[in-house]
Design an enzyme around this catalytic site. Structure first.
Site, short mmCIF file in Angstrom:
data_model
loop_
_atom_site.label_atom_id
_atom_site.label_comp_id
_atom_site.label_asym_id
_atom_site.label_seq_id
_atom_site.Cartn_x
_atom_site.Cartn_y
_atom_site.Cartn_z
CE LYS A 13 24.62 -18.76 -2.53
NZ LYS A 13 24.66 -18.07 -1.23
NE ARG A 88 18.23 -18.18 -0.81
CZ ARG A 88 19.13 -17.41 -1.40
NH1 ARG A 88 19.33 -17.47 -2.69
NH2 ARG A 88 19.83 -16.56 -0.70
NE ARG A 127 26.36 -9.07 -0.34
CZ ARG A 127 25.81 -10.28 -0.32
NH1 ARG A 127 26.38 -11.28 -0.96
NH2 ARG A 127 24.71 -10.49 0.35
NE ARG A 162 21.98 -8.20 -1.76
CZ ARG A 162 22.12 -9.52 -1.77
NH1 ARG A 162 22.99 -10.08 -2.58
NH2 ARG A 162 21.42 -10.28 -0.98
NE ARG A 173 20.23 -12.06 2.92
CZ ARG A 173 21.24 -11.23 2.67
NH1 ARG A 173 21.25 -10.03 3.22
NH2 ARG A 173 22.20 -11.58 1.88
#
Ligand code: ADP
Length: 234
Positions: A13, A88, A127, A162, A173
């Site tokens: 996203k 969310r 990532r 992260r 998550r």
């Protein structure tokens, strides 16, 4: 265009929002980024948010909703925005409805990014983010091009992972997404706002599918808006 992106962590996203901003001249509004900025600045809100983020849980609705309101009130969001990572859960969706109804600017489209779970995990583990410009890369699929420079630091990109991208937090998550966020697919589907896109494959391919989906929504939304205006004028 007022758009919301829906999808699991790692579904791309944020990356696609960054790519779309220029095309539509609207900002990416990422609650994750706003929260990380608050954490980095050690604001009272940031300190509260950090605990939930590190655990892979949702930050309290009142914190996130307050931040979102403030962000959408800024000038650059007047002509539209891409919501990335908000709403969310159901109560955030309701708060958004109320906020946008007050402004007389409802959502034009909600895009669902579809990616199989094993691919999500692979993407998240690769990532990396540039500490200076915030651009997101992937060490497996989209590392910075050779010689590419960060516009803010001038040098190459200074990449970091992260802290919530570790295996245990990622599992949590993904679970939160299944339980709390996925029900929104039905909500927006029922309103005729949902566009599903296959978010696997090359970045460019996903951007093309996204553009097609948004153009389709834009065309189908126009007549409805004109009618609403005429009616309002009486
Ligand atoms: P991802 O989509 O990969 O999980 P984000 O940057 O969107 O990454 O979110 C990171 C974390 O920030 C989430 O796990 C959550 O703790 C917090 N967060 C972001 N957006 C929201 C939101 N709308 N409501 C509650 N918490 C949020």
């Amino acid at each position: 265009m007022r758009i919301a992106f829906l999808g699991a962590p790692g579904s791309g996203k944020g990356t696609q929002a960054q790519r779309l901003m220029d095309r539509y001249r609207i900002p990416q509004v990422s609650t994750g980024d706003l929260l990380r900025a608050a954490v980095a600045n050690a604001t009272p809100l940031g300190l509260k948010a950090k605990e939930a983020m590190d655990a892979g849980k949702l930050v309290a609705d009142e914190i996130v909703i307050g931040m979102l309101k403030e962000r959408l009130a800024r000038d650059d969001a007047a002509g539209g925005f891409i919501l990335d990572g908000y709403p969310r859960n159901l109560s955030q969706a309701q708060a958004l409805d109320a906020l946008l109804a007050d402004l007389g600017k409802p959502l034009d489209a909600v895009v669902l990014f579809e990616v199989p779970k094993d691919e999500l995990v692979r993407r998240i583990s690769g990532r990396r983010t540039c500490r200076h410009c915030g651009r997101v890369f992937n060490v497996f699929s989209s590392p910075p091009a050779k010689g590419e420079r960060c516009p803010k630091s001038g040098g190459g990109h200074d990449l970091f992972q992260r802290p919530d991208d570790n295996e245990q937090t990622v599992a949590q998550r993904l679970e939160v997404y299944e339980q709390q966020t996925k029900p929104l697919v039905e909500l927006y589907g029922g309103r005729g706002l949902l566009e599903r896109i296959d978010a696997t494959g090359q970045l460019e391919e996903v951007t093309a599918r996204l553009r097609d989906a948004l153009e389709k929504e834009r065309k189908s939304a126009k007549p409805a808006k004109t009618t609403a205006k005429k009616k309002a004028k009486g």
